[in-house]
Write a protein that holds these residues in place. Structure first.
Motif, PDB file in Angstrom:
ATOM      1  N   ASP A 105      27.081  99.537  57.731  1.00  0.00           N
ATOM      2  CA  ASP A 105      26.473  99.495  59.057  1.00  0.00           C
ATOM      3  C   ASP A 105      27.495  99.164  60.134  1.00  0.00           C
ATOM      4  O   ASP A 105      27.567  99.825  61.175  1.00  0.00           O
ATOM      5  N   LYS A 181      19.823 102.682  65.124  1.00  0.00           N
ATOM      6  CA  LYS A 181      18.613 101.864  64.965  1.00  0.00           C
ATOM      7  C   LYS A 181      18.774 100.439  65.500  1.00  0.00           C
ATOM      8  O   LYS A 181      18.328  99.467  64.886  1.00  0.00           O
ATOM      9  N   ASP A 183      17.763  98.114  68.838  1.00  0.00           N
ATOM     10  CA  ASP A 183      16.852  98.086  69.977  1.00  0.00           C
ATOM     11  C   ASP A 183      17.381  97.141  71.052  1.00  0.00           C
ATOM     12  O   ASP A 183      17.890  96.054  70.737  1.00  0.00           O
ATOM     13  N   ARG A 197      19.447  94.429  69.063  1.00  0.00           N
ATOM     14  CA  ARG A 197      19.126  93.898  67.736  1.00  0.00           C
ATOM     15  C   ARG A 197      18.826  95.053  66.786  1.00  0.00           C
ATOM     16  O   ARG A 197      18.098  95.989  67.134  1.00  0.00           O
ATOM     17  N   GLN A 198      19.372  94.969  65.577  1.00  0.00           N
ATOM     18  CA  GLN A 198      19.146  95.996  64.565  1.00  0.00           C
ATOM     19  C   GLN A 198      17.686  95.968  64.117  1.00  0.00           C
ATOM     20  O   GLN A 198      17.165  94.919  63.748  1.00  0.00           O
ATOM     21  N   SER A 199      17.016  97.119  64.166  1.00  0.00           N
ATOM     22  CA  SER A 199      15.586  97.160  63.874  1.00  0.00           C
ATOM     23  C   SER A 199      15.293  96.953  62.393  1.00  0.00           C
ATOM     24  O   SER A 199      14.222  96.470  62.034  1.00  0.00           O
ATOM     25  N   HIS A 200      16.241  97.299  61.487  1.00  0.00           N
ATOM     26  CA  HIS A 200      15.985  97.148  60.055  1.00  0.00           C
ATOM     27  C   HIS A 200      16.781  96.003  59.436  1.00  0.00           C
ATOM     28  O   HIS A 200      16.892  95.913  58.213  1.00  0.00           O
ATOM     29  N   GLY A 201      17.337  95.125  60.264  1.00  0.00           N
ATOM     30  CA  GLY A 201      18.115  94.004  59.743  1.00  0.00           C
ATOM     31  C   GLY A 201      18.195  92.881  60.764  1.00  0.00           C
ATOM     32  O   GLY A 201      17.385  92.793  61.693  1.00  0.00           O
ATOM     33  N   THR A 202      19.194  92.037  60.603  1.00  0.00           N
ATOM     34  CA  THR A 202      19.334  90.873  61.483  1.00  0.00           C
ATOM     35  C   THR A 202      20.524  90.983  62.428  1.00  0.00           C
ATOM     36  O   THR A 202      20.757  90.083  63.235  1.00  0.00           O
TER      37      THR A 202
END
Length: 341
Positions: A105, A181, A183, A197-202
């Motif tokens: 990522d 991804k 937001d 902020r990452q939508s599928h993580g922290t």
């Protein structure tokens, strides 16, 4: 503190990989080199015609090393295929030697930012992400505990540089982040967005810029983003260096000088010691301790200069540094010995 070095072969491989990436950037020269002087500094541009218009693409601050590379741009362009193979081979060698790699990522994000020109236009990677990259610059091994990440990826740039360059990124960071991804996170009192902020993580991506008083949100036109202004940041990101993030065949980024990073962490740790970021303050002190131990042995003059520079910037700077060193007696002794050497 036990400091373990990478092998001589690994250190040479890293420096070779860094050199090849710098050659690769210079090989992109399209037209002629133009020098522009602003505020006592000289900046180099690639000036070329596109249709009926003349364009200028920022290349970097004028240095003998950059000039020498640009003089060889045609030869470097012809060597592109050979260079790519060498870069892949060196990256494999560094992974085999135990260099810590960049996760997918983060690597995808840094690669997209690099292609867009964010680092070329003065963007500097800071925080733990930058700290991890000193493994190549200093030739030392990092313990996994030292690299425990909060998920934040921070970038910083000078507002005045962003305005002065008269060039912009080739793709908007907001578009890149959206595609990956992330937001936007609007500020509480300001509609300007400087965090995603990452939508599928922290993971959190933040853009920062030096403050000289009020810590407000400011625009960075060259990078196409807004940034949160912070005091003391001007010290950290002045005179940055190039580094390689080890993802695929490597990504050329820009990071603070390690000696400035170490001293800046002493300041930041004091700012965080009583707030909600007390965990980060402990990590700040650990990173400062490790770098100061390494630099005191291998680059004492650089460390001494950075330490004295910070102390000379005023009583508030000295108070912050002294307050942190009061919690780090061994590190304080290292710096005292260095100052009296």
């Amino acid at each position: 503190m036990l400091i373990l070095s990478h092998s001589r072969a690994a250190q040479v491989a890293y420096q070779d990989l860094l050199r090849l990436h710098l050659d690769d950037r210079a090989a992109d020269l399209v037209g002629s080199v133009e020098a522009r002087t602003r505020n006592g500094r000289t900046y180099l541009y690639d000036r070329f015609r596109l249709g009926t218009e003349m364009k200028a693409r920022y290349l970097g601050e004028d240095t003998p090393e950059l000039r020498a590379r640009l003089d060889r741009a045609a030869a470097l362009k012809a060597e592109a295929d050979t260079r790519k193979k060498s870069m892949a081979r060196l990256a494999r060698m560094l992974r085999a030697e135990g260099f810590i790699t960049t996760d997918r990522d983060t690597g995808s994000l840094l690669g997209a930012f690099a292609r867009a020109g964010l680092f070329r236009l003065g963007g500097t990677m800071i925080g733990t992400g930058a700290y991890a990259l000193y493994q190549g610059e200093l030739g030392v091994r990092f313990d996994t505990d030292e690299l425990a990440q909060t998920g934040d990826i921070d970038f910083a740039s000078f507002e005045r540089l962003s305005v002065a360059l008269d060039d912009r990124v080739e793709a908007q960071p907001n578009d890149i982040l959206s595609a990956l991804k992330f937001d936007p996170v609007p500020g509480v009192t300001d509609t300007q967005v400087w965090r995603w902020r990452q939508s599928h993580g922290t993971a959190m991506v933040e853009f920062l810029t030096p403050a000289f008083g009020d810590e407000t949100v400011k625009a960075l036109p060259a990078l196409g983003v807004s940034a949160q202004a912070l005091n003391y940041l001007n010290y950290l990101i002045s005179d940055p260096i190039h580094a390689i993030a080890l993802y695929r065949s490597g990504i050329l980024v820009q990071v603070p000088r390690p000696e400035k990073y170490a001293i800046h962490k002493l300041i930041v740790a004091d700012r965080r010691r009583d707030g909600p970021d007390q965990f980060k303050a402990r990590k700040d002190r650990a990173q400062a301790e490790f770098l100061i131990d390494v630099l005191a042995q291998d680059r004492p003059d650089d460390l001494r200069e950075a330490y004295e520079d910070a102390l000379d910037r005023g009583p508030r700077w000295r108070q912050r540094i002294d307050a942190t060193l009061a919690r780090m007696p061994a590190t304080a002794e290292v710096l005292r010995d260095l100052a009296h050497a």
